[in-house]
Design a protein around this motif. Structure first.
Motif, PDB file in Angstrom:
ATOM      1  N   ARG A 281       0.849  -1.191   0.000  1.00 49.56           N
ATOM      2  CA  ARG A 281       0.000   0.000   0.000  1.00 49.56           C
ATOM      3  C   ARG A 281       0.885   1.241   0.000  1.00 49.56           C
ATOM      4  O   ARG A 281       1.955   1.253   0.607  1.00 49.56           O
ATOM      5  CB  ARG A 281      -0.919   0.015   1.219  1.00 49.56           C
ATOM      6  CG  ARG A 281      -1.907   1.187   1.258  1.00 49.56           C
ATOM      7  CD  ARG A 281      -2.766   1.117   2.517  1.00 49.56           C
ATOM      8  NE  ARG A 281      -3.613   2.294   2.666  1.00 49.56           N
ATOM      9  CZ  ARG A 281      -4.817   2.437   2.139  1.00 49.56           C
ATOM     10  NH1 ARG A 281      -5.329   1.449   1.403  1.00 49.56           N
ATOM     11  NH2 ARG A 281      -5.527   3.530   2.331  1.00 49.56           N
ATOM     12  N   GLY A 282       0.449   2.257  -0.687  1.00 49.62           N
ATOM     13  CA  GLY A 282       1.229   3.486  -0.781  1.00 49.62           C
ATOM     14  C   GLY A 282       1.473   4.115   0.575  1.00 49.62           C
ATOM     15  O   GLY A 282       0.780   3.843   1.555  1.00 49.62           O
ATOM     16  N   GLY A 283       2.454   4.978   0.634  1.00 49.41           N
ATOM     17  CA  GLY A 283       2.804   5.644   1.888  1.00 49.41           C
ATOM     18  C   GLY A 283       4.076   5.060   2.456  1.00 49.41           C
ATOM     19  O   GLY A 283       4.804   4.310   1.809  1.00 49.41           O
ATOM     20  N   GLY A 284       4.334   5.398   3.690  1.00 45.56           N
ATOM     21  CA  GLY A 284       5.559   4.941   4.338  1.00 45.56           C
ATOM     22  C   GLY A 284       6.609   6.032   4.317  1.00 45.56           C
ATOM     23  O   GLY A 284       6.795   6.713   3.307  1.00 45.56           O
ATOM     24  N   SER A 285       7.284   6.184   5.442  1.00 43.83           N
ATOM     25  CA  SER A 285       8.263   7.264   5.560  1.00 43.83           C
ATOM     26  C   SER A 285       9.691   6.797   5.320  1.00 43.83           C
ATOM     27  O   SER A 285      10.592   7.622   5.146  1.00 43.83           O
ATOM     28  CB  SER A 285       8.172   7.895   6.957  1.00 43.83           C
ATOM     29  OG  SER A 285       8.376   6.907   7.964  1.00 43.83           O
ATOM     30  N   ALA A 286       9.908   5.480   5.303  1.00 43.50           N
ATOM     31  CA  ALA A 286      11.261   4.971   5.087  1.00 43.50           C
ATOM     32  C   ALA A 286      11.714   5.283   3.663  1.00 43.50           C
ATOM     33  O   ALA A 286      10.907   5.327   2.730  1.00 43.50           O
ATOM     34  CB  ALA A 286      11.305   3.465   5.340  1.00 43.50           C
ATOM     35  N   VAL A 287      13.010   5.484   3.514  1.00 42.77           N
ATOM     36  CA  VAL A 287      13.562   5.820   2.199  1.00 42.77           C
ATOM     37  C   VAL A 287      13.261   4.713   1.194  1.00 42.77           C
ATOM     38  O   VAL A 287      12.889   4.986   0.041  1.00 42.77           O
ATOM     39  CB  VAL A 287      15.082   6.060   2.299  1.00 42.77           C
ATOM     40  CG1 VAL A 287      15.681   6.266   0.912  1.00 42.77           C
ATOM     41  CG2 VAL A 287      15.370   7.260   3.189  1.00 42.77           C
ATOM     42  N   HIS A 288      13.399   3.447   1.627  1.00 45.27           N
ATOM     43  CA  HIS A 288      13.134   2.333   0.715  1.00 45.27           C
ATOM     44  C   HIS A 288      11.685   2.356   0.235  1.00 45.27           C
ATOM     45  O   HIS A 288      11.408   2.136  -0.957  1.00 45.27           O
ATOM     46  CB  HIS A 288      13.429   1.004   1.407  1.00 45.27           C
ATOM     47  CG  HIS A 288      12.992  -0.190   0.609  1.00 45.27           C
ATOM     48  ND1 HIS A 288      13.656  -0.608  -0.524  1.00 45.27           N
ATOM     49  CD2 HIS A 288      11.923  -1.036   0.755  1.00 45.27           C
ATOM     50  CE1 HIS A 288      13.042  -1.660  -1.032  1.00 45.27           C
ATOM     51  NE2 HIS A 288      11.990  -1.947  -0.275  1.00 45.27           N
ATOM     52  N   ASP A 289      10.753   2.622   1.159  1.00 43.35           N
ATOM     53  CA  ASP A 289       9.335   2.674   0.784  1.00 43.35           C
ATOM     54  C   ASP A 289       9.083   3.788  -0.225  1.00 43.35           C
ATOM     55  O   ASP A 289       8.341   3.612  -1.198  1.00 43.35           O
ATOM     56  CB  ASP A 289       8.466   2.894   2.019  1.00 43.35           C
ATOM     57  CG  ASP A 289       8.469   1.683   2.942  1.00 43.35           C
ATOM     58  OD1 ASP A 289       8.738   0.571   2.448  1.00 43.35           O
ATOM     59  OD2 ASP A 289       8.226   1.859   4.151  1.00 43.35           O
ATOM     60  N   GLN A 290       9.682   4.937   0.015  1.00 38.66           N
ATOM     61  CA  GLN A 290       9.488   6.066  -0.892  1.00 38.66           C
ATOM     62  C   GLN A 290      10.078   5.776  -2.267  1.00 38.66           C
ATOM     63  O   GLN A 290       9.485   6.115  -3.297  1.00 38.66           O
ATOM     64  CB  GLN A 290      10.116   7.328  -0.290  1.00 38.66           C
ATOM     65  CG  GLN A 290       9.423   7.804   0.982  1.00 38.66           C
ATOM     66  CD  GLN A 290      10.119   8.991   1.610  1.00 38.66           C
ATOM     67  OE1 GLN A 290      11.137   9.471   1.115  1.00 38.66           O
ATOM     68  NE2 GLN A 290       9.576   9.474   2.715  1.00 38.66           N
ATOM     69  N   ASP A 291      11.250   5.143  -2.283  1.00 38.20           N
ATOM     70  CA  ASP A 291      11.866   4.786  -3.569  1.00 38.20           C
ATOM     71  C   ASP A 291      11.005   3.781  -4.327  1.00 38.20           C
ATOM     72  O   ASP A 291      10.828   3.892  -5.552  1.00 38.20           O
ATOM     73  CB  ASP A 291      13.263   4.205  -3.342  1.00 38.20           C
ATOM     74  CG  ASP A 291      14.255   5.251  -2.847  1.00 38.20           C
ATOM     75  OD1 ASP A 291      13.951   6.457  -2.982  1.00 38.20           O
ATOM     76  OD2 ASP A 291      15.312   4.857  -2.323  1.00 38.20           O
ATOM     77  N   LEU A 292      10.468   2.806  -3.595  1.00 41.33           N
ATOM     78  CA  LEU A 292       9.632   1.794  -4.237  1.00 41.33           C
ATOM     79  C   LEU A 292       8.358   2.413  -4.797  1.00 41.33           C
ATOM     80  O   LEU A 292       7.946   2.116  -5.929  1.00 41.33           O
ATOM     81  CB  LEU A 292       9.289   0.691  -3.234  1.00 41.33           C
ATOM     82  CG  LEU A 292       8.373  -0.430  -3.749  1.00 41.33           C
ATOM     83  CD1 LEU A 292       9.005  -1.135  -4.946  1.00 41.33           C
ATOM     84  CD2 LEU A 292       8.063  -1.421  -2.630  1.00 41.33           C
ATOM     85  N   MET A 293       7.724   3.304  -4.022  1.00 52.57           N
ATOM     86  CA  MET A 293       6.500   3.947  -4.497  1.00 52.57           C
ATOM     87  C   MET A 293       6.772   4.830  -5.710  1.00 52.57           C
ATOM     88  O   MET A 293       5.935   4.963  -6.602  1.00 52.57           O
ATOM     89  CB  MET A 293       5.874   4.782  -3.377  1.00 52.57           C
ATOM     90  CG  MET A 293       5.287   3.967  -2.230  1.00 52.57           C
ATOM     91  SD  MET A 293       4.026   2.785  -2.769  1.00 52.57           S
ATOM     92  CE  MET A 293       4.942   1.236  -2.662  1.00 52.57           C
ATOM     93  N   ALA A 294       7.957   5.428  -5.747  1.00 54.96           N
ATOM     94  CA  ALA A 294       8.314   6.258  -6.901  1.00 54.96           C
ATOM     95  C   ALA A 294       8.402   5.414  -8.164  1.00 54.96           C
ATOM     96  O   ALA A 294       8.004   5.857  -9.254  1.00 54.96           O
ATOM     97  CB  ALA A 294       9.639   6.964  -6.644  1.00 54.96           C
ATOM     98  N   VAL A 295       8.898   4.185  -8.029  1.00 64.69           N
ATOM     99  CA  VAL A 295       9.002   3.290  -9.189  1.00 64.69           C
ATOM    100  C   VAL A 295       7.628   2.766  -9.582  1.00 64.69           C
ATOM    101  O   VAL A 295       7.215   2.854 -10.750  1.00 64.69           O
ATOM    102  CB  VAL A 295       9.957   2.117  -8.878  1.00 64.69           C
ATOM    103  CG1 VAL A 295       9.922   1.088 -10.014  1.00 64.69           C
ATOM    104  CG2 VAL A 295      11.372   2.626  -8.675  1.00 64.69           C
TER     105      VAL A 295
END
Length: 376
Positions: A281-295
């Protein structure tokens, strides 16, 4: 010949009751009071002297004026304060736009003007906008200094208040003492926040945003506002780079992935490749989560991402599905959308006030400021 009657003649030749007095040529002894003419002359001289003194005082007070905004002076000290405050930001902009050296040479050319002239222009623009905010705050009954001297007085009073509170053992939130730059940013942010809240609260307020406005903004950029309420299903392929691989290995792998059209097919053919699937699910503050959502956020279902290169491996993502809970998205983002619309209206409101204002700049006084003045 007509002759006047004796009665008439006698009446006409009547002598005055008291004979005229003799006035000697030399003046009479003084009575101790100045003559009216002397008083008038002295009065004129006093008025002229007062005007000269007043003019000298006014000139002394205005010699450091470099501009006027709506009739209120902008002093040299005020302009320098803002030039120094904005210098790092303007330096970075000029470095990126005009490829100036770091640290910037303020005397270097930046287009058709020097870097210093661009800094001065930016500072004057900032003063003009900030003055519009401060004037609006004053109209709303908020305590706001109208000029630089008033700001410095506010700074001194606030620091004195904090110092006294600390001496008494009271809790003081934030800094124990503000620098001028810190207090200016703090005070302007505080006033701006209060103005936005106050002017958007009522239906007839100039910054009021309706529920319909919020919904319309959401619909216009639904994908962006729905990111945190979007669920992604995807496949992830990690391909290890063989030892001693040729320099074109990554490019050849990219071509094989493009030709296969599905990561599952690539996984069957690439030695050591690992294929996994997941739901996120979208969201998350971790850098990995943000990078994954960007992709994943840049893909449509069925699309494969560009390669993501890591240490000794290359990773690809394939989006297999995406669902959006629009009600949840709107509920989550409505407040943020409303805030962004209020900020947009506030910027437009202040811009109209700035455009309606009157600005006079003493170009010679501004040009007299040099790089050494800014760097002090």
């Amino acid at each position: 010949m007509k002759v006047a009657s004796t009665k008439a003649r006698a009446r006409g030749s009547k002598q005055p009751r008291h004979p005229a007095r003799f006035h000697p040529a030399h003046p009479r002894p003084s009575s101790g009071r100045p003559s009216r003419r002397v008083l008038v002359v002295a009065g004129v001289l006093v008025v002229l002297a007062a005007l000269l003194v007043t003019g000298a005082v006014v000139l002394a007070q205005r010699t450091d004026q470099v501009a006027a905004i709506d009739g209120r002076p902008v002093t040299r000290d005020e302009l320098l304060f803002h030039m120094r405050r904005l210098a790092p930001r303007v330096q970075n902009e000029l470095r990126n736009t005009y490829h100036l050296q770091s640290p910037a040479d303020w005397n270097a050319k930046a287009g058709d003007r020097t870097a210093l002239q661009r800094l001065a222009a930016r500072a004057l623009d900032q003063i003009e906008r900030d003055r519009a905010v401060l004037a609006l705050a004053g109209e709303q009954g908020l305590p706001a200094a109208a000029d630089h001297a008033g700001f410095l007085a506010e700074l001194a009073a606030e620091n004195e208040r904090r110092s006294a509170a600390i001496a008494k053992g009271e809790v003081v939130y934030g800094l124990a003492e503000f620098s001028p730059e810190e207090f200016y940013s703090h005070r302007l942010t505080e006033l701006t926040t209060t103005l936005k809240q106050r002017l958007s609260a009522s239906r007839d307020g100039p910054l009021h945003v309706t529920d319909a406005d919020v919904r319309k903004a959401f619909e216009q950029d639904r994908d962006a506002w729905s990111a945190n309420a979007t669920t992604y299903t995807y496949a992830k392929l990690v391909v290890p780079v063989p030892e001693g691989a040729a320099g074109d290995y990554a490019e050849k792998l990219r071509r094989r992935v493009a030709a296969a059209d599905r990561l599952a097919r690539v996984a069957e053919r690439e030695p050591g490749a690992e294929l996994t699937t997941d739901t996120r699910r979208g969201g998350g503050s971790a850098v990995h989560d943000q990078d994954l959502m960007a992709v994943l956020g840049a893909l449509d279902p069925g699309q494969i991402s560009a390669p993501v290169t890591g240490a000794g491996q290359i990773t690809y993502y394939e989006l297999t599905g995406k669902t959006v809970d629009e009600d949840a998205a709107f509920a989550e983002y409505a407040r943020r959308i409303r805030q962004s619309l209020v900020e947009e209206k506030f910027d437009q409101f202040i811009r109209r006030r700035v455009d309606a204002g009157d600005v006079e700049i003493d170009a010679a006084a501004v040009d007299a400021i040099n790089a050494e003045d800014v760097q002090q």
